[in-house]
Motif scaffolding. Sequence first.
Motif, PDB file in Angstrom:
ATOM      1  N   MET A   1       0.848  -1.197   0.000  1.00  0.00           N
ATOM      2  CA  MET A   1       0.000   0.000   0.000  1.00  0.00           C
ATOM      3  C   MET A   1       0.887   1.251   0.000  1.00  0.00           C
ATOM      4  N   GLY A   2       0.663   2.165  -0.936  1.00  0.00           N
ATOM      5  CA  GLY A   2       1.471   3.369  -1.050  1.00  0.00           C
ATOM      6  C   GLY A   2       1.072   4.425  -0.042  1.00  0.00           C
ATOM      7  N   MET A   3       2.064   5.153   0.453  1.00  0.00           N
ATOM      8  CA  MET A   3       1.832   6.249   1.402  1.00  0.00           C
ATOM      9  C   MET A   3       2.455   7.524   0.838  1.00  0.00           C
ATOM     10  N   ARG A   4       1.811   8.651   1.109  1.00  0.00           N
ATOM     11  CA  ARG A   4       2.346   9.936   0.677  1.00  0.00           C
ATOM     12  C   ARG A   4       2.152  10.969   1.789  1.00  0.00           C
ATOM     13  N   ILE A   5       3.121  11.874   1.906  1.00  0.00           N
ATOM     14  CA  ILE A   5       3.073  12.913   2.933  1.00  0.00           C
ATOM     15  C   ILE A   5       3.008  14.278   2.266  1.00  0.00           C
ATOM     16  N   GLY A   6       2.189  15.165   2.819  1.00  0.00           N
ATOM     17  CA  GLY A   6       2.087  16.536   2.309  1.00  0.00           C
ATOM     18  C   GLY A   6       2.331  17.536   3.414  1.00  0.00           C
ATOM     19  N   LEU A   7       2.984  18.637   3.077  1.00  0.00           N
ATOM     20  CA  LEU A   7       3.269  19.706   4.036  1.00  0.00           C
ATOM     21  C   LEU A   7       2.600  20.993   3.576  1.00  0.00           C
ATOM     22  N   GLY A   8       1.867  21.627   4.480  1.00  0.00           N
ATOM     23  CA  GLY A   8       1.194  22.884   4.150  1.00  0.00           C
ATOM     24  C   GLY A   8       1.577  23.991   5.118  1.00  0.00           C
ATOM     25  N   PHE A   9       1.638  25.203   4.592  1.00  0.00           N
ATOM     26  CA  PHE A   9       1.980  26.376   5.402  1.00  0.00           C
ATOM     27  C   PHE A   9       1.184  27.573   4.900  1.00  0.00           C
ATOM     28  N   ASP A  10       0.758  28.422   5.831  1.00  0.00           N
ATOM     29  CA  ASP A  10       0.140  29.688   5.438  1.00  0.00           C
ATOM     30  C   ASP A  10       0.276  30.678   6.584  1.00  0.00           C
ATOM     31  N   SER A  11       0.253  31.953   6.239  1.00  0.00           N
ATOM     32  CA  SER A  11       0.301  33.014   7.244  1.00  0.00           C
ATOM     33  C   SER A  11      -0.498  34.205   6.745  1.00  0.00           C
ATOM     34  N   HIS A  12      -1.156  34.868   7.672  1.00  0.00           N
ATOM     35  CA  HIS A  12      -1.944  36.059   7.349  1.00  0.00           C
ATOM     36  C   HIS A  12      -1.789  37.081   8.463  1.00  0.00           C
ATOM     37  N   ALA A  13      -1.862  38.336   8.088  1.00  0.00           N
ATOM     38  CA  ALA A  13      -1.836  39.410   9.079  1.00  0.00           C
ATOM     39  C   ALA A  13      -3.249  39.683   9.571  1.00  0.00           C
ATOM     40  N   PHE A  14      -3.359  40.058  10.839  1.00  0.00           N
ATOM     41  CA  PHE A  14      -4.656  40.434  11.383  1.00  0.00           C
ATOM     42  C   PHE A  14      -5.062  41.800  10.843  1.00  0.00           C
ATOM     43  N   LYS A  15      -6.372  41.973  10.679  1.00  0.00           N
ATOM     44  CA  LYS A  15      -6.897  43.212  10.115  1.00  0.00           C
ATOM     45  C   LYS A  15      -8.220  43.550  10.789  1.00  0.00           C
ATOM     46  N   ALA A  16      -8.389  44.803  11.137  1.00  0.00           N
ATOM     47  CA  ALA A  16      -9.631  45.238  11.785  1.00  0.00           C
ATOM     48  C   ALA A  16     -10.810  45.187  10.819  1.00  0.00           C
ATOM     49  N   ASP A  17     -11.999  45.018  11.372  1.00  0.00           N
ATOM     50  CA  ASP A  17     -13.256  45.041  10.609  1.00  0.00           C
ATOM     51  C   ASP A  17     -13.337  43.933   9.570  1.00  0.00           C
ATOM     52  N   VAL A  18     -12.683  42.810   9.859  1.00  0.00           N
ATOM     53  CA  VAL A  18     -12.753  41.634   8.998  1.00  0.00           C
ATOM     54  C   VAL A  18     -13.165  40.444   9.866  1.00  0.00           C
ATOM     55  N   PRO A  19     -14.142  39.625   9.433  1.00  0.00           N
ATOM     56  CA  PRO A  19     -14.538  38.458  10.240  1.00  0.00           C
ATOM     57  C   PRO A  19     -13.372  37.481  10.386  1.00  0.00           C
ATOM     58  N   LEU A  20     -13.238  36.876  11.550  1.00  0.00           N
ATOM     59  CA  LEU A  20     -12.182  35.899  11.776  1.00  0.00           C
ATOM     60  C   LEU A  20     -12.726  34.494  11.555  1.00  0.00           C
ATOM     61  N   VAL A  21     -12.125  33.792  10.594  1.00  0.00           N
ATOM     62  CA  VAL A  21     -12.513  32.414  10.284  1.00  0.00           C
ATOM     63  C   VAL A  21     -11.246  31.566  10.286  1.00  0.00           C
ATOM     64  N   ILE A  22     -11.224  30.539  11.116  1.00  0.00           N
ATOM     65  CA  ILE A  22     -10.089  29.617  11.168  1.00  0.00           C
ATOM     66  C   ILE A  22     -10.629  28.196  11.219  1.00  0.00           C
ATOM     67  N   GLY A  23     -10.167  27.355  10.319  1.00  0.00           N
ATOM     68  CA  GLY A  23     -10.627  25.975  10.285  1.00  0.00           C
ATOM     69  C   GLY A  23     -12.086  25.831   9.948  1.00  0.00           C
ATOM     70  N   GLY A  24     -12.615  26.780   9.170  1.00  0.00           N
ATOM     71  CA  GLY A  24     -14.030  26.755   8.818  1.00  0.00           C
ATOM     72  C   GLY A  24     -14.933  27.172   9.957  1.00  0.00           C
ATOM     73  N   LEU A  25     -14.334  27.702  11.015  1.00  0.00           N
ATOM     74  CA  LEU A  25     -15.077  28.079  12.214  1.00  0.00           C
ATOM     75  C   LEU A  25     -15.041  29.596  12.382  1.00  0.00           C
ATOM     76  N   LYS A  26     -16.214  30.212  12.523  1.00  0.00           N
ATOM     77  CA  LYS A  26     -16.280  31.651  12.766  1.00  0.00           C
ATOM     78  C   LYS A  26     -15.997  31.913  14.239  1.00  0.00           C
ATOM     79  N   ILE A  27     -15.051  32.817  14.506  1.00  0.00           N
ATOM     80  CA  ILE A  27     -14.582  33.060  15.867  1.00  0.00           C
ATOM     81  C   ILE A  27     -14.855  34.507  16.248  1.00  0.00           C
ATOM     82  N   ASP A  28     -15.356  34.688  17.438  1.00  0.00           N
ATOM     83  CA  ASP A  28     -15.637  36.029  17.935  1.00  0.00           C
ATOM     84  C   ASP A  28     -14.329  36.687  18.361  1.00  0.00           C
TER      85      ASP A  28
END
Length: 208
Positions: A1-28
């Motif tokens: 059985m074949g196995m494969r590994i993937g690596l992901g990275f991302d970064s964003h700056a915080f910004k006022a008056d923008v909804p916060l969504v992380i992991g598909g979850l809306k956060i207050d």
Amino acid sequence: MGMRIGLGFDSHAFKADVPLVIGGLKIDHPEGLAGHSDGDLLLHAITDALLGAVSAGDIGTFFPPTDPKWKGTDSTVFLKTALEEVALAGYKIVNLDCVLIMHRPKIVPIAEKMRERVADLLGIDMKDVSLKGKTPEGLPQDGTAVAHVVVLLESITIPDEHKHLTLHAEAPLDADIDGVVGELVRDTHDISALGRKVPAFDPGDDLT
């Protein structure tokens, strides 16, 4: 059985008056994350990890930030495309390990809910999703959020009935093919508008 590994990275700056969504979850939270889409850095990192594991490029390959139609897009659209690429390549998710790095909001109090949401979006068991919240100790990252993701995939053994279809049918029906893909991602999606672009990979594209 074949196995494969993937690596992901991302970064964003915080910004006022923008909804916060992380992991598909809306956060207050008083600030959200700036980006061409909804700024969901965790789903972006997961998407890139999945695409990278099957050598399918990255988010920018499918959704270039220069295209205005993706402005403000829900990042679950990106994730669904990555899942389709994984399924079409003949793999399924074994597990993933995620790290979120930011001073605030605190991730630990909402980690279980976020794991549950990510697992639901990926169609896998919650026990196969690890999520850790870290603070950037000693690093000047007060206004930035960072995500790292590692995903493990395994190749799929095609059921005997589908092997029989491949060996003996003159030409498989579209419905049969859609059924196989639907089983692999646990949900059937219309991939006609979300498939691979040509050329498949452009390292100059960056969603952020």
